[in-house]
Design a protein around this motif. Structure first.
Motif, PDB file in Angstrom:
ATOM      1  N   GLU A  13       0.794  -1.183   0.002  1.00  0.00           N
ATOM      2  CA  GLU A  13       0.063   0.099  -0.002  1.00  0.00           C
ATOM      3  C   GLU A  13       0.728   1.261  -0.117  1.00  0.00           C
ATOM      4  OE1 GLU A  13      -3.533   2.436   0.252  1.00  0.00           O
ATOM      5  OE2 GLU A  13      -2.983   0.244  -0.551  1.00  0.00           O
ATOM      6  N   LEU A  23       0.514   4.441  -2.500  1.00  0.00           N
ATOM      7  CA  LEU A  23       0.216   5.742  -1.934  1.00  0.00           C
ATOM      8  C   LEU A  23       1.533   6.827  -2.584  1.00  0.00           C
ATOM      9  CD1 LEU A  23      -0.785   5.309   1.552  1.00  0.00           C
ATOM     10  CD2 LEU A  23      -2.131   5.789  -0.245  1.00  0.00           C
ATOM     11  N   GLY A  75      -4.931  10.750  -7.219  1.00  0.00           N
ATOM     12  CA  GLY A  75      -3.947  11.123  -6.223  1.00  0.00           C
ATOM     13  C   GLY A  75      -3.584  12.498  -7.075  1.00  0.00           C
TER      14      GLY A  75
END
Length: 260
Positions: free
Chosen positions: A161, A165, A196
């Protein structure tokens, strides 16, 4: 990448589900895993059940789609599933096995008795055209995007993860690549988007629980775009939304036509 997305169901992970995407993912997870050779039928069944059409199984979809089973290939750690209800045709040659996309589209229409339609979309896939297509589907009541992909082009299904990110912040995709490379391609569902500052992740609903978190993994839009090269998606919607999908494809610079 500017989203143009105003609504949608947002979960705690930051995934913004396509209309009906959370239900689609839950229905698919409840059916895991696919039966051997029935990835297309698995995805078609999830689309049908998510639209409230119960009483069907993977065998029924496979039979209606004209699926031909070949030698079984599983991801590492998966033992396969062979509880077939119907005597589906089997061949030894992997090249002669599989499900035609046109057959799957026909199966969705017939098994839903015309209440659903599966619009094929193909063309010159870029990150922009794929993103624009998905955004163009945001106003339909519900949608299931069945993607015919080259699984070897995806990132690792267990990418950390933290790396995802970082990708969202920087736009630099993680280096890990998929360790499962099914011959002849694969079928998955595209159910959500995570946007993002620089990168965009697509939530992929897969056909085996070991691929991602109980079958769901986020993939950089660049990798999904590469996996779609020369292939395409089936966009399953209520029959009266056919025109919306075709217009979304046109705006995205894609073509509503079959490629197989």
């Amino acid at each position: 990448m500017s989203s143009g997305i105003d609504g949608g169901q947002l979960d705690l992970s930051g995934v913004r589900w396509l209309p009906g995407g959370a239900r689609l993912a839950a229905v698919a997870q409840a059916e895991l895993p696919q039966k051997d050779g029935l990835a297309a039928a698995f995805c078609g069944l999830a689309a049908l059940r998510a639209a409230g059409l119960d009483g069907l199984d993977q065998d029924a979809v496979a039979a209606a789609a004209g699926t031909v089973r070949g030698p079984a290939v599983h991801p590492r750690g998966e033992t396969g599933r062979r509880d077939f209800r119907l005597p589906l045709p089997v061949v030894d040659d992997p090249a002669a096995a599989g499900t035609r996309v046109s057959g799957l589209a026909s199966a969705v229409g017939s098994l839903s008795r015309g209440t659903l339609t599966a619009v094929p979309v193909t063309g010159e896939w870029t990150t922009g055209s794929l993103f624009d297509l998905l955004v163009g589907l945001w106003d339909v009541p519900r949608v299931a995007v069945v993607a015919r992909i080259d699984g070897a082009e995806l990132g690792a299904h267990d990418t950390p993860e933290r790396a995802l990110l970082d990708y969202l912040d920087t736009g630099v995709p993680p280096l890990w690549t998929s360790r499962w490379r099914p011959p002849g391609g694969h079928f998955v569902l595209l159910a959500g988007i995570r946007i993002g500052a620089e990168g965009t992740l697509l939530s992929v609903v897969d056909t085996y629980p070991s691929l991602g978190d109980n079958g769901i993994h986020d993939q950089p839009v660049e990798w999904v775009t590469a996996a779609l090269a020369g292939l395409g998606v089936l966009v399953v919607v209520d029959a009266d939304q056919d025109g919306v999908v075709r217009e979304a494809a046109r705006v995205a610079g894609l073509t509503p036509s079959f490629w197989d």
